[in-house]
Design a protein around this motif. Structure first.
Motif, PDB file in Angstrom:
ATOM      1  N   LEU A 168      39.393 -21.469  37.842  1.00  0.00           N
ATOM      2  CA  LEU A 168      38.200 -21.900  38.575  1.00  0.00           C
ATOM      3  C   LEU A 168      38.084 -21.170  39.898  1.00  0.00           C
ATOM      4  O   LEU A 168      36.979 -20.786  40.321  1.00  0.00           O
ATOM      5  N   ARG A 169      39.188 -20.963  40.575  1.00  0.00           N
ATOM      6  CA  ARG A 169      39.173 -20.217  41.842  1.00  0.00           C
ATOM      7  C   ARG A 169      38.646 -18.802  41.617  1.00  0.00           C
ATOM      8  O   ARG A 169      37.806 -18.299  42.367  1.00  0.00           O
ATOM      9  N   ARG A 170      39.148 -18.156  40.550  1.00  0.00           N
ATOM     10  CA  ARG A 170      38.711 -16.779  40.272  1.00  0.00           C
ATOM     11  C   ARG A 170      37.237 -16.720  39.893  1.00  0.00           C
ATOM     12  O   ARG A 170      36.495 -15.855  40.359  1.00  0.00           O
ATOM     13  N   GLN A 171      36.797 -17.638  39.058  1.00  0.00           N
ATOM     14  CA  GLN A 171      35.422 -17.598  38.552  1.00  0.00           C
ATOM     15  C   GLN A 171      34.395 -18.035  39.587  1.00  0.00           C
ATOM     16  O   GLN A 171      33.298 -17.482  39.653  1.00  0.00           O
ATOM     17  N   ARG A 172      34.739 -19.019  40.394  1.00  0.00           N
ATOM     18  CA  ARG A 172      33.778 -19.579  41.351  1.00  0.00           C
ATOM     19  C   ARG A 172      33.940 -19.036  42.762  1.00  0.00           C
ATOM     20  O   ARG A 172      33.029 -19.162  43.580  1.00  0.00           O
TER      21      ARG A 172
END
Length: 253
Positions: A168-172
């Protein structure tokens, strides 16, 4: 300011009836960064989270959030009355408005779309945590605050949740402040560790914190070595029910 921190905690103290709960704590969370707050029970971790969220006012010091920031909060696992008729969809939207498709999309993002219409009492611990995370994501947060995100989840589910949080950190591109005492898992999945025992004992990159004398003293040398940075590599993963799912290895060359 493109590099403006999402969250800045400056020399925060919190005292109850003369009893210091948090003393001189400072930290920052930047966009796309995971900061893990670790420490034993009673160290003041959840109190600091409540101060960050504005639920408690610090006795001294200050908390600064980026102006206009959207914050998503995932509390520790909730206990729901067995007699309360509450589906996952209804639970996720309590206190906010969101269409069925938005809820389904958020649940899909955390790997739990299949529980959309299930009663909250009927889903597993891992599925409950994913529903809580989906609820936080509905706010389209720039900062995610996760208080013990693997509470009540078995070991295989813990690995899956930490992988999900990193994804989620990478995608958002959001910043994440994550509270835990599961050192061997958290320290392998984070950019910076803040070791708290009412005050900041040590902080920095996980590899450095694991060797810091203050960290070793707090958790005991043997315990700290056993729970130090643990990198989990394997050729499979587990789904929500613990079933082994093979992972295809990437071709090299």
């Amino acid at each position: 300011m493109p590099n403006e921190p999402l969250l800045t905690v400056e020399n925060v103290h919190f005292t109850i009836r003369g009893n210091p709960i948090v003393q001189a704590v400072s930290l920052q969370v930047a966009p796309g960064e995971i900061v893990a707050l670790i420490g034993p029970n009673g160290a003041g971790k959840s109190t600091l989270v409540r101060i960050v969220l504005g639920l408690l006012r610090p006795t001294r010091g200050r908390v600064r959030l980026k102006p206009g920031i959207r914050v998503g909060y995932m509390p520790q696992r909730l206990m729901i009355d067995e007699t309360l008729p509450l589906t996952v969809q209804r639970f996720v939207t309590l206190g906010m408005r969101a269409s069925r498709e938005r809820v389904r999309s958020a649940l899909r993002e955390v790997g739990a779309a299949h529980v959309l219409d299930a009663p909250m009492q009927a889903i597993s611990g891992g599925e409950t945590q994913r529903a809580l995370l989906a609820r936080a994501l509905l706010r389209e947060p720039e900062l995610l605050v996760l208080d013990e995100p693997i509470q009540g989840v078995d070991l295989t589910g813990q690995y899956e949740l930490y992988d999900l949080i990193s994804s989620l950190r990478r995608q958002r591109g959001c910043g994440i402040l994550m509270v835990s005492h599961e050192l061997h898992l958290v320290m392998a999945a984070t950019d910076e560790v803040v070791c708290l025992n009412r005050h900041v004992c040590c902080s920095g990159h996980p590899d450095l914190v694991a060797q810091d004398p203050a960290y070793l003293e707090l958790f005991g040398i043997d315990g700290a070595r056993r729970l130090a940075v643990y990198h989990h590599h394997h050729n499979h993963r587990h789904d929500l029910h613990g079933t082994v799912v093979p992972v295809k290895e990437k071709a090299h060359g």
